[in-house]
Write an enzyme that holds these catalytic residues in place. Structure first.
Site, PDB file in Angstrom:
ATOM      1  N   LYS A 145      -0.632  -7.608  -5.565  1.00 55.84           N
ATOM      2  CA  LYS A 145      -1.715  -6.656  -5.276  1.00 55.84           C
ATOM      3  C   LYS A 145      -1.095  -5.360  -4.779  1.00 55.84           C
ATOM      4  CE  LYS A 145      -3.864  -6.975  -1.367  1.00 55.84           C
ATOM      5  NZ  LYS A 145      -4.616  -7.693  -0.316  1.00 55.84           N
ATOM      6  N   HIS A 176       0.865  -1.190   0.000  1.00 60.29           N
ATOM      7  CA  HIS A 176       0.000   0.000   0.000  1.00 60.29           C
ATOM      8  C   HIS A 176       0.893   1.227   0.000  1.00 60.29           C
ATOM      9  CE1 HIS A 176      -2.805  -3.003   1.380  1.00 60.29           C
ATOM     10  NE2 HIS A 176      -3.799  -2.159   1.135  1.00 60.29           N
TER      11      HIS A 176
HETATM   12  O1  LIG Z   1      -4.902  -5.027   0.471  1.00 57.94           O
HETATM   13  C1  LIG Z   1      -6.087  -4.809   0.526  1.00 57.94           C
HETATM   14  C2  LIG Z   1      -6.726  -3.899  -0.378  1.00 57.94           C
HETATM   15  C3  LIG Z   1      -7.502  -2.872   0.367  1.00 57.94           C
HETATM   16  O2  LIG Z   1      -6.599  -2.068   1.105  1.00 57.94           O
HETATM   17  C4  LIG Z   1      -8.194  -1.959  -0.622  1.00 57.94           C
HETATM   18  O3  LIG Z   1      -7.547  -0.999  -1.045  1.00 57.94           O
HETATM   19  O4  LIG Z   1      -9.359  -2.220  -0.959  1.00 57.94           O
HETATM   20  C5  LIG Z   1      -8.482  -3.549   1.302  1.00 57.94           C
HETATM   21  C6  LIG Z   1      -7.773  -4.442   2.286  1.00 57.94           C
HETATM   22  O5  LIG Z   1      -8.733  -5.129   3.101  1.00 57.94           O
HETATM   23  C7  LIG Z   1      -6.939  -5.436   1.565  1.00 57.94           C
HETATM   24  O6  LIG Z   1      -6.151  -6.119   2.500  1.00 57.94           O
END
Ligand SMILES: O=C1C[C@@](O)(C(=O)O)C[C@@H](O)[C@@H]1O
Length: 251
Positions: A174, A147
């Site tokens: 991801k 993230h």
């Molecule tokens: O990594 C992700 C993606 C996320 O952060 C999102 O951006 O929707 C939502 C989180 O629950 C998940 O672990």
């Protein structure tokens, strides 16, 4: 924008029990369960099932661990939907207080990899490479995640991050990047199109924040392998509801 044509089909879960494929032309929907008590977990899980989730993302950050495995196994057996276990650290927007050198993150993830269909491993964890190997050996699909909240997105930087994460041995990459305007959202969408063609594995590249909502729905050609959508309990800024995503897929 060019349409993506390549398929990187990957199975999550057990065939005939709770197995599904991701990375084909359909966009799957992962619905988070992020509760703190057993009864809330059961309730949120049921809401996710009722929303017809393809994957349950069980956010275990913030929970005490001894009961986890039994509860997760029971709910999976009842509902037969594949489970992705995520232990999101504080620095990536979750609740798990990572103490470098404690080994706690690795221990909990290894425990989850024994039973979960997939586990999320943050690329920035110092021993992520070893943990990725261990989790795969235990039979779990590994989603390598990142993230980014405080760096403006550029195409080069985003591609570099995605390539680095894929090279760590991910089954799925991801990445969620905070975006502030339409131009930045376009960078995200173009990266998803690029990744669908350039990488041999499924990817989920989404924008966070209001401007990122459009990167999470089912526009033809820019589809993520799966997207995160809530059935009442959102876990990220700009995360749409399951209904919003489903509507976008029928257009
Ligand atoms: O990594 C992700 C993606 C996320 O952060 C999102 O951006 O929707 C939502 C989180 O629950 C998940 O672990």
């Amino acid at each position: 924008m060019a349409e993506s044509t390549s398929h990187h089909e990957l199975r999550i879960g057990r065939p005939g029990v709770n197995g599904i494929s991701v990375g084909d032309t359909s966009m799957r929907i992962a619905v988070p369960v992020a509760a703190f008590t057993k009864s809330e977990i059961v309730q949120q899980w049921q809401a996710a099932v009722d929303s017809d989730a393809d994957i349950i993302e069980w956010r275990v950050d913030g929970l005490v661990d001894p009961e986890l495995e039994t509860l997760g196994l029971t709910l999976r057996d009842i509902h037969r939907i594949p489970v992705l276990v995520t232990l999101r650290t504080k620095r990536e927007g979750g609740r798990f207080p990572l103490r470098e050198g404690s080994g706690e993150y690795r221990r909990l993830l290894r425990q989850a990899a024994h039973w979960a269909d997939a586990v999320d491993i943050e690329a920035a964890i110092p021993d992520a490479p070893e943990l990725i190997v261990e989790a795969r050996e235990l039979g779990s699909i590994v989603v390598v995640s990142q993230h980014v909240f405080d760096e403006a997105v550029t195409a080069d930087r985003l591609r570099e991050c995605v390539k680095e994460m894929a090279a760590m041995g991910a089954d799925i990459v991801k990445i969620a990047w905070m975006v502030n305007n339409d131009d930045e959202a376009t960078v995200i969408e173009e990266a998803q199109v690029w990744a669908n063609d350039a990488l041999p594995i499924p990817t989920v590249i989404v924008g966070m924040g209001e401007a990122g909502v459009r990167t999470r729905v089912g526009q033809p050609g820019t589809r993520n392998a799966f997207t995160f959508a809530h059935a009442g309990t959102s876990t990220a800024p700009g995360q749409p509801s399951v209904d919003e995503v489903r509507q976008s897929l029928t257009v």
